[in-house]
Design a protein around this motif. Sequence first.
Motif, PDB file in Angstrom:
ATOM      1  N   ASN A  12       0.835  -1.197   0.000  1.00 19.33           N
ATOM      2  CA  ASN A  12       0.000   0.000   0.000  1.00 19.33           C
ATOM      3  C   ASN A  12       0.873   1.251   0.000  1.00 19.33           C
ATOM      4  N   LEU A  13       0.431   2.262  -0.779  1.00 20.42           N
ATOM      5  CA  LEU A  13       1.163   3.527  -0.812  1.00 20.42           C
ATOM      6  C   LEU A  13       1.103   4.199   0.554  1.00 20.42           C
ATOM      7  N   THR A  14       2.247   4.654   1.027  1.00 23.38           N
ATOM      8  CA  THR A  14       2.313   5.351   2.309  1.00 23.38           C
ATOM      9  C   THR A  14       2.189   6.854   2.140  1.00 23.38           C
ATOM     10  N   ARG A  15       2.345   7.341   0.915  1.00 20.34           N
ATOM     11  CA  ARG A  15       2.175   8.769   0.627  1.00 20.34           C
ATOM     12  C   ARG A  15       1.795   8.935  -0.842  1.00 20.34           C
ATOM     13  N   ASP A  16       1.118  10.024  -1.146  1.00 18.45           N
ATOM     14  CA  ASP A  16       0.757  10.323  -2.527  1.00 18.45           C
ATOM     15  C   ASP A  16       2.013  10.445  -3.376  1.00 18.45           C
ATOM     16  N   PRO A  17       1.962  10.030  -4.643  1.00 15.53           N
ATOM     17  CA  PRO A  17       3.121  10.212  -5.530  1.00 15.53           C
ATOM     18  C   PRO A  17       3.454  11.691  -5.683  1.00 15.53           C
ATOM     19  N   GLU A  18       4.739  11.986  -5.657  1.00 15.56           N
ATOM     20  CA  GLU A  18       5.226  13.357  -5.845  1.00 15.56           C
ATOM     21  C   GLU A  18       5.807  13.448  -7.247  1.00 15.56           C
ATOM     22  N   LEU A  19       5.157  14.207  -8.108  1.00 20.69           N
ATOM     23  CA  LEU A  19       5.569  14.345  -9.504  1.00 20.69           C
ATOM     24  C   LEU A  19       6.489  15.549  -9.641  1.00 20.69           C
ATOM     25  N   ARG A  20       7.645  15.327 -10.272  1.00 23.54           N
ATOM     26  CA  ARG A  20       8.605  16.388 -10.554  1.00 23.54           C
ATOM     27  C   ARG A  20       9.100  16.222 -11.977  1.00 23.54           C
ATOM     28  N   PHE A  21       9.814  17.225 -12.458  1.00 18.09           N
ATOM     29  CA  PHE A  21      10.371  17.168 -13.798  1.00 18.09           C
ATOM     30  C   PHE A  21      11.846  17.549 -13.746  1.00 18.09           C
ATOM     31  N   THR A  22      12.676  16.824 -14.495  1.00 11.66           N
ATOM     32  CA  THR A  22      14.095  17.147 -14.589  1.00 11.66           C
ATOM     33  C   THR A  22      14.236  18.423 -15.425  1.00 11.66           C
ATOM     34  N   THR A  28       9.351  12.484 -13.364  1.00 13.74           N
ATOM     35  CA  THR A  28       9.727  11.479 -12.383  1.00 13.74           C
ATOM     36  C   THR A  28       8.760  11.579 -11.201  1.00 13.74           C
ATOM     37  N   ALA A  29       8.372  10.448 -10.682  1.00 13.06           N
ATOM     38  CA  ALA A  29       7.474  10.415  -9.531  1.00 13.06           C
ATOM     39  C   ALA A  29       8.075   9.496  -8.480  1.00 13.06           C
ATOM     40  N   SER A  30       7.900   9.869  -7.233  1.00  7.18           N
ATOM     41  CA  SER A  30       8.384   9.023  -6.140  1.00  7.18           C
ATOM     42  C   SER A  30       7.272   8.876  -5.112  1.00  7.18           C
ATOM     43  N   PHE A  31       7.235   7.701  -4.500  1.00  9.98           N
ATOM     44  CA  PHE A  31       6.257   7.419  -3.459  1.00  9.98           C
ATOM     45  C   PHE A  31       6.758   6.261  -2.627  1.00  9.98           C
ATOM     46  N   GLY A  32       6.139   6.060  -1.483  1.00 10.39           N
ATOM     47  CA  GLY A  32       6.505   4.971  -0.593  1.00 10.39           C
ATOM     48  C   GLY A  32       5.483   3.864  -0.641  1.00 10.39           C
ATOM     49  N   VAL A  33       5.949   2.627  -0.424  1.00  9.58           N
ATOM     50  CA  VAL A  33       5.071   1.463  -0.388  1.00  9.58           C
ATOM     51  C   VAL A  33       5.390   0.659   0.874  1.00  9.58           C
ATOM     52  N   VAL A  57      10.566   4.811  -7.358  1.00 13.24           N
ATOM     53  CA  VAL A  57      10.751   5.901  -8.313  1.00 13.24           C
ATOM     54  C   VAL A  57      10.270   5.429  -9.676  1.00 13.24           C
ATOM     55  N   CYS A  58       9.509   6.279 -10.361  1.00 13.19           N
ATOM     56  CA  CYS A  58       9.027   6.005 -11.723  1.00 13.19           C
ATOM     57  C   CYS A  58       9.518   7.119 -12.633  1.00 13.19           C
ATOM     58  N   TRP A  59       9.647   6.813 -13.905  1.00 13.62           N
ATOM     59  CA  TRP A  59      10.115   7.793 -14.884  1.00 13.62           C
ATOM     60  C   TRP A  59       9.157   7.878 -16.066  1.00 13.62           C
ATOM     61  N   GLY A  60       9.174   9.001 -16.758  1.00  9.20           N
ATOM     62  CA  GLY A  60       8.444   9.180 -18.008  1.00  9.20           C
ATOM     63  C   GLY A  60       6.935   9.107 -17.848  1.00  9.20           C
ATOM     64  N   GLN A  61       6.293   8.470 -18.816  1.00 11.41           N
ATOM     65  CA  GLN A  61       4.838   8.364 -18.819  1.00 11.41           C
ATOM     66  C   GLN A  61       4.342   7.569 -17.623  1.00 11.41           C
ATOM     67  N   LEU A  62       5.124   6.576 -17.179  1.00  9.93           N
ATOM     68  CA  LEU A  62       4.753   5.802 -15.999  1.00  9.93           C
ATOM     69  C   LEU A  62       4.656   6.718 -14.783  1.00  9.93           C
ATOM     70  N   ALA A  63       5.567   7.667 -14.666  1.00 10.34           N
ATOM     71  CA  ALA A  63       5.537   8.625 -13.556  1.00 10.34           C
ATOM     72  C   ALA A  63       4.281   9.486 -13.614  1.00 10.34           C
ATOM     73  N   GLU A  64       3.969   9.997 -14.788  1.00  6.73           N
ATOM     74  CA  GLU A  64       2.789  10.852 -14.928  1.00  6.73           C
ATOM     75  C   GLU A  64       1.506  10.076 -14.654  1.00  6.73           C
ATOM     76  N   THR A 101      13.340   1.172  -8.690  1.00 10.31           N
ATOM     77  CA  THR A 101      13.008   1.890  -9.913  1.00 10.31           C
ATOM     78  C   THR A 101      11.996   1.032 -10.643  1.00 10.31           C
ATOM     79  N   ALA A 102      10.777   1.541 -10.743  1.00 10.80           N
ATOM     80  CA  ALA A 102       9.665   0.749 -11.282  1.00 10.80           C
ATOM     81  C   ALA A 102       9.700   0.683 -12.798  1.00 10.80           C
ATOM     82  N   ASP A 103       9.469  -0.521 -13.316  1.00 10.24           N
ATOM     83  CA  ASP A 103       9.230  -0.725 -14.741  1.00 10.24           C
ATOM     84  C   ASP A 103       7.733  -0.783 -15.001  1.00 10.24           C
TER      85      ASP A 103
END
Length: 160
Positions: A12-22, A28-33, A57-64, A101-103
């Motif tokens: 279960n996610l422990t926090r909402d995903p945080e979306l950022r951009f390089t 890129t999005a990061s969250f806890g599980v 951590v997720c990247w690209g379209q997966l992050a969004e 790093t999530a695929d």
Amino acid sequence: MSNGNNVNIVGNLTRDPELRFTPSGQATASFGVAVNRRWQNRQSQEWEEATSFFDVVCWGQLAENSAQSLTRGSRVVISGRLDQRSWESNEGEKRSKIEITADEVAPSLRWATVQITRNERRSPEDGGGSAVAWRWQQLSACCQRARCRTAGSYGDEEPF
């Protein structure tokens, strides 16, 4: 993912995903599980439980897509790889952490249902989508115009 560094977790996610951009515009999005494990102690016959926490951590379209779809408490299935990241703190101490790093990120359907909404595919020139998907769209459009069978017997059906 054939290098032996594969990990799959369900939690279960422990926090909402945080979306950022390089600086280059890559999402890129990061969250806890939190992953719970429950077992029965064979000596006391009591149920015991342990929880492990992972940063993802997720990247690209997966992050969004993850940032748009997931919220704290969501039950997810994560498939990816372990990556170690190192940095130096403001006090000059060397720090490191291991994160996933999530695929792939998917909702768990064990205790919930979801409504799936497909994203519109974009060409690589538009900054999105894969070259394979874009090429398939181009081939399909060409074959529909020419009314040929090169693209297979899918007709108007999407390839995936």
